[in-house]
Motif scaffolding. Structure first.
Motif, PDB file in Angstrom:
ATOM      1  N   PHE A   1      38.959  47.885  30.038  1.00  0.00           N
ATOM      2  CA  PHE A   1      39.364  47.314  31.007  1.00  0.00           C
ATOM      3  C   PHE A   1      40.250  46.035  31.042  1.00  0.00           C
ATOM      4  O   PHE A   1      41.220  45.924  31.663  1.00  0.00           O
ATOM      5  CB  PHE A   1      38.040  47.287  31.881  1.00  0.00           C
ATOM      6  N   GLY A   2      39.675  45.170  30.155  1.00  0.00           N
ATOM      7  CA  GLY A   2      40.344  43.915  29.768  1.00  0.00           C
ATOM      8  C   GLY A   2      41.712  44.156  28.957  1.00  0.00           C
ATOM      9  O   GLY A   2      42.684  43.637  29.460  1.00  0.00           O
ATOM     10  N   ALA A   3      41.639  45.087  28.223  1.00  0.00           N
ATOM     11  CA  ALA A   3      42.941  45.542  27.636  1.00  0.00           C
ATOM     12  C   ALA A   3      44.031  45.986  28.606  1.00  0.00           C
ATOM     13  O   ALA A   3      45.195  45.573  28.170  1.00  0.00           O
ATOM     14  CB  ALA A   3      42.563  46.487  26.240  1.00  0.00           C
ATOM     15  N   ALA A   4      43.536  46.775  29.289  1.00  0.00           N
ATOM     16  CA  ALA A   4      44.721  47.309  30.404  1.00  0.00           C
ATOM     17  C   ALA A   4      45.185  46.239  31.152  1.00  0.00           C
ATOM     18  O   ALA A   4      46.369  46.226  31.146  1.00  0.00           O
ATOM     19  CB  ALA A   4      43.638  48.208  31.327  1.00  0.00           C
ATOM     20  N   PHE A   5      44.598  45.140  31.559  1.00  0.00           N
ATOM     21  CA  PHE A   5      45.106  43.780  32.462  1.00  0.00           C
ATOM     22  C   PHE A   5      46.023  43.276  31.368  1.00  0.00           C
ATOM     23  O   PHE A   5      46.715  42.234  31.903  1.00  0.00           O
ATOM     24  CB  PHE A   5      44.017  43.233  33.008  1.00  0.00           C
ATOM     25  N   ARG A   6      46.044  43.281  30.183  1.00  0.00           N
ATOM     26  CA  ARG A   6      46.705  42.668  29.314  1.00  0.00           C
ATOM     27  C   ARG A   6      47.869  43.131  28.659  1.00  0.00           C
ATOM     28  O   ARG A   6      48.901  42.360  28.289  1.00  0.00           O
ATOM     29  CB  ARG A   6      45.985  41.889  27.955  1.00  0.00           C
ATOM     30  N   LEU A   7      48.246  44.321  29.271  1.00  0.00           N
ATOM     31  CA  LEU A   7      49.461  44.803  28.988  1.00  0.00           C
ATOM     32  C   LEU A   7      50.651  44.537  30.040  1.00  0.00           C
ATOM     33  O   LEU A   7      50.442  43.803  31.133  1.00  0.00           O
ATOM     34  CB  LEU A   7      49.222  46.438  29.332  1.00  0.00           C
ATOM     35  N   GLU A   8      51.936  44.492  29.583  1.00  0.00           N
ATOM     36  CA  GLU A   8      53.216  44.204  30.353  1.00  0.00           C
ATOM     37  C   GLU A   8      53.177  44.971  31.735  1.00  0.00           C
ATOM     38  O   GLU A   8      52.840  46.151  31.552  1.00  0.00           O
ATOM     39  CB  GLU A   8      54.356  44.111  29.469  1.00  0.00           C
ATOM     40  N   ARG A   9      53.707  44.230  32.539  1.00  0.00           N
ATOM     41  CA  ARG A   9      53.705  44.854  34.130  1.00  0.00           C
ATOM     42  C   ARG A   9      54.819  46.203  33.935  1.00  0.00           C
ATOM     43  O   ARG A   9      55.777  46.179  33.097  1.00  0.00           O
ATOM     44  CB  ARG A   9      54.183  43.987  35.021  1.00  0.00           C
ATOM     45  N   GLY A  10      54.124  47.193  34.363  1.00  0.00           N
ATOM     46  CA  GLY A  10      55.212  48.423  34.449  1.00  0.00           C
ATOM     47  C   GLY A  10      54.291  49.728  34.810  1.00  0.00           C
ATOM     48  O   GLY A  10      52.939  49.405  34.953  1.00  0.00           O
TER      49      GLY A  10
END
Length: 217
Positions: A88-97
């Motif tokens: 969950f945390g890793a997903a929110f750290r991705l660049e927007r897109g």
């Protein structure tokens, strides 16, 4: 040298709580929910072990067996939730897109489902603890109330985490109305867990005068 992974099932209490205190989010509140369920199950097992009577039809023994199995399952589910929290945390750290949105959707639903399973197991444990509140060893009523407190914490944690994870889908462009339509079972789980909290409160209140007599002196 890489440190060994801290898990709810294999680590000491000191190791696990130290990991929980770090700003990593894994383990986090969801794993803590699993641990509280394990505490509730452990106390249920202990009280049931002191409560067996010949005329109870073997119910105390069956409760103890179920509680011991739940303790082990709760620790495993706590580790499952820690893994879901990490994703969950890793997903929110991705660049927007689009890729980030898809990962948020996937991770949010997996995290919500993990917490919902924990919550369902906690709800299933209420009846056994309620039986002990009425039929268990009266000398251990304080332990029953503590068990209710741990069980309530598990239910409350699961309810909040499912709700929060579903709400996180808004970060991927999904409205709450759409979430309710697309995830009816998870949405209903939040209400079911809220009702379970009310039931636990009522059950604990019914025996609190026996567990804490100084309040009525």
């Amino acid at each position: 040298m890489e440190e060994a992974e801290v898990t709810t099932q294999e680590s000491t209490v000191e190791e696990w709580t130290r990991a929980l205190a770090e700003s990593t989010g894994s383990p986090g509140g969801g794993a803590g929910t699993g641990l509280m369920l394990a505490v509730a199950a452990s106390l249920t097992s202990m009280v049931a072990g002191y409560s067996g009577e010949e005329d109870d039809g073997g119910e105390a023994a069956r409760i103890r067996e179920r509680a011991q199995a739940l303790r082990k399952e709760a620790l495993r589910l706590a580790d499952d939730d820690a893994s879901a929290s990490k994703a969950f945390g890793a997903a929110f750290r991705l660049e927007r897109g689009p890729e980030r949105d898809e990962e948020i959707r996937r991770a949010s639903l997996e995290a919500a489902a993990s917490s919902a399973v924990l919550g369902e197991r906690a709800i299933e444990a209420i009846d056994d603890l309620a039986w002990l509140a009425t039929n268990g060893n009266r000398s251990l009523v304080a332990d029953v109330v503590v068990a209710f407190g741990a069980l309530r914490a598990a239910v409350a944690g699961a309810r909040t985490n499912v709700s929060f994870d579903l709400g996180s889908l808004r970060s991927a462009g999904t409205s709450l109305e759409q979430v309710r339509e697309q995830q009816p079972d998870l949405w209903a789980a939040v209400e079911k867990l809220s009702e379970a909290m009310d039931r636990i409160d009522a059950l604990a209140a019914d025996i609190d005068h026996r567990a804490a007599p100084t309040d009525t002196a």
